[in-house]
Enzyme design. Structure first.
Site, PDB file in Angstrom:
ATOM      1  CB  CYS A 217     -54.872 -50.721   0.283  1.00  0.00           C
ATOM      2  SG  CYS A 217     -55.778 -51.299   1.725  1.00  0.00           S
TER       3      CYS A 217
ATOM      4  CB  CYS B 231     -46.291 -63.846   0.299  1.00  0.00           C
ATOM      5  SG  CYS B 231     -47.302 -65.225  -0.208  1.00  0.00           S
TER       6      CYS B 231
END
Length: 128
Positions: free
Chosen positions: A45, A117
């Site tokens: 992240c 995705c």
């Protein structure tokens, strides 16, 4: 996402990453640096550094965004219903900081049947 984190990310991230991660935007298809990345490593992240995906779970879905068939470990990704744009989708966010990553679809070509995705601007990549 907590307001304090939003303020920190405003200073840390480039404008496009901030728009995607905090405001749930989307980068243009085929524009992200990791869409065609074939190197071995870990995707984390960009907002908090939490490891999210391994390169071994990445595949070319032809959709224009990096696609993965599973998270690096259970509980790293949270799924949230997204009713925007006149359709019902499953948004995926970092379970650690709630940063927007992309969407989850049940059309993956592997045995998991999943396609995470993900926006390239939502993740960092560390080569193995």
């Amino acid at each position: 996402m907590k307001e304090e984190l939003k303020k920190q990310l405003k200073e840390k991230l480039d404008p496009v990453s901030y728009e995607v991660i905090v405001n749930k935007g989307t980068e243009r298809p085929h524009s992200g640096e990791y869409n065609l990345n074939l190197k071995d490593g870990i995707y984390s992240c960009k907002a908090c550094g939490e490891a999210l995906f391994e390169s071994g779970s990445k595949f070319d879905a032809g959709c224009g965004w990096p696609s993965f068939d599973q998270e690096i470990a259970e509980g790293k990704i949270k799924e949230v219903f997204d009713d925007s744009h006149g359709m019902r989708r499953v948004e995926v966010v970092c379970a650690n900081c709630d940063g927007h990553l992309g969407h989850l679809f049940n059309d993956g070509p592997t045995e998991t049947g999943l396609r995470y995705c993900v926006n390239s601007v939502s993740v960092d990549f560390e080569e193995a």
